[in-house]
Design a protein around this motif. Structure first.
Motif, PDB file in Angstrom:
ATOM      1  N   ASP A  17     -34.292 -21.335  18.014  1.00  0.00           N
ATOM      2  CA  ASP A  17     -32.983 -21.065  17.977  1.00  0.00           C
ATOM      3  C   ASP A  17     -32.637 -20.103  18.439  1.00  0.00           C
ATOM      4  O   ASP A  17     -32.950 -18.814  17.761  1.00  0.00           O
ATOM      5  N   PRO A  18     -31.329 -19.641  18.912  1.00  0.00           N
ATOM      6  CA  PRO A  18     -31.431 -18.724  19.476  1.00  0.00           C
ATOM      7  C   PRO A  18     -30.319 -17.473  17.767  1.00  0.00           C
ATOM      8  O   PRO A  18     -29.708 -18.506  17.620  1.00  0.00           O
ATOM      9  N   GLU A  19     -30.143 -16.777  17.724  1.00  0.00           N
ATOM     10  CA  GLU A  19     -30.002 -16.242  16.500  1.00  0.00           C
ATOM     11  C   GLU A  19     -28.594 -15.046  16.561  1.00  0.00           C
ATOM     12  O   GLU A  19     -28.882 -14.076  17.117  1.00  0.00           O
ATOM     13  N   LEU A  20     -27.665 -15.932  16.192  1.00  0.00           N
ATOM     14  CA  LEU A  20     -25.600 -14.994  16.095  1.00  0.00           C
ATOM     15  C   LEU A  20     -26.959 -14.337  14.914  1.00  0.00           C
ATOM     16  O   LEU A  20     -26.065 -13.825  13.625  1.00  0.00           O
ATOM     17  N   ARG A  21     -25.797 -12.891  15.215  1.00  0.00           N
ATOM     18  CA  ARG A  21     -25.560 -11.712  14.529  1.00  0.00           C
ATOM     19  C   ARG A  21     -24.137 -10.531  14.908  1.00  0.00           C
ATOM     20  O   ARG A  21     -24.172 -10.806  16.428  1.00  0.00           O
ATOM     21  N   PHE A  22     -23.618  -9.874  14.102  1.00  0.00           N
ATOM     22  CA  PHE A  22     -22.922  -8.837  14.448  1.00  0.00           C
ATOM     23  C   PHE A  22     -22.539  -7.701  13.816  1.00  0.00           C
ATOM     24  O   PHE A  22     -23.529  -6.813  13.169  1.00  0.00           O
ATOM     25  N   THR A  23     -22.076  -6.862  15.526  1.00  0.00           N
ATOM     26  CA  THR A  23     -22.379  -4.888  14.347  1.00  0.00           C
ATOM     27  C   THR A  23     -21.797  -4.954  13.718  1.00  0.00           C
ATOM     28  O   THR A  23     -20.708  -5.877  13.414  1.00  0.00           O
TER      29      THR A  23
END
Length: 160
Positions: A17-23
């Motif tokens: 699954d795509p892994e969502l992160r935030f800068t």
């Protein structure tokens, strides 16, 4: 696209699954790996043979990152277009390393062996959410009704 960038389109399956992160500044980014294995028909054996698999690490940014994590799942066949980029670094032992990656411009499910129903995402906040095209909103009603004639209750004689 800038001069010297290498555009590429990859069709393959997501390995996870795509892994969502935030800068640190709050910009969304999604990382996912695409596995693409070429197949060739061997006439001598009458069977299909798999070639060497390509595993390409892809990065999507901002709204596309959020849409990708909501829409795509492990094993899904996808079509991804973007720019091929090379990442260089040095290990703790002083060895130089490099890796190719893909900065995603567009991503979606492949419809070759599946169907999909697309739902347009609603934009929220920021200047991108406000229409900048003067033709994208309805014009105010002309005085005198829909056709710009005399106001209701006014003269009924033609103006000529």
């Amino acid at each position: 696209m800038s001069v010297g960038e290498t555009p590429i389109t990859v069709v393959g399956n997501l390995t996870d699954d795509p892994e969502l992160r935030f800068t640190n500044t709050g910009v969304a980014m999604a990382r996912f790996t695409i596995a693409s294995t070429p197949r060739a028909y061997d006439k001598a054996t009458g069977q299909w043979k798999d070639g060497t698999a390509l595993f390409l690490r892809a990065t999507a940014w901002r709204e596309m990152a959020e849409h990708a994590t909501e829409s795509l799942t492990k094993g899904m066949r996808v079509v991804v277009t973007g720019r091929l980029v090379q990442h260089n670094w040095q290990t703790e032992q002083g060895e130089n390393r490099s890796m190719l990656g893909l900065d995603v411009d567009e991503v979606g499910p492949s419809l070759r062996f599946a169907t999909a129903k697309v739902t347009k995402a609603q934009r929220t906040g920021g200047p991108a959410a406000r229409p900048t095209d003067e033709w994208s909103t309805a014009a105010p009603a002309a005085p005198g009704g829909e056709w710009g004639g005399a106001p209701a209750g006014g003269p009924t004689e033609p103006p000529f």
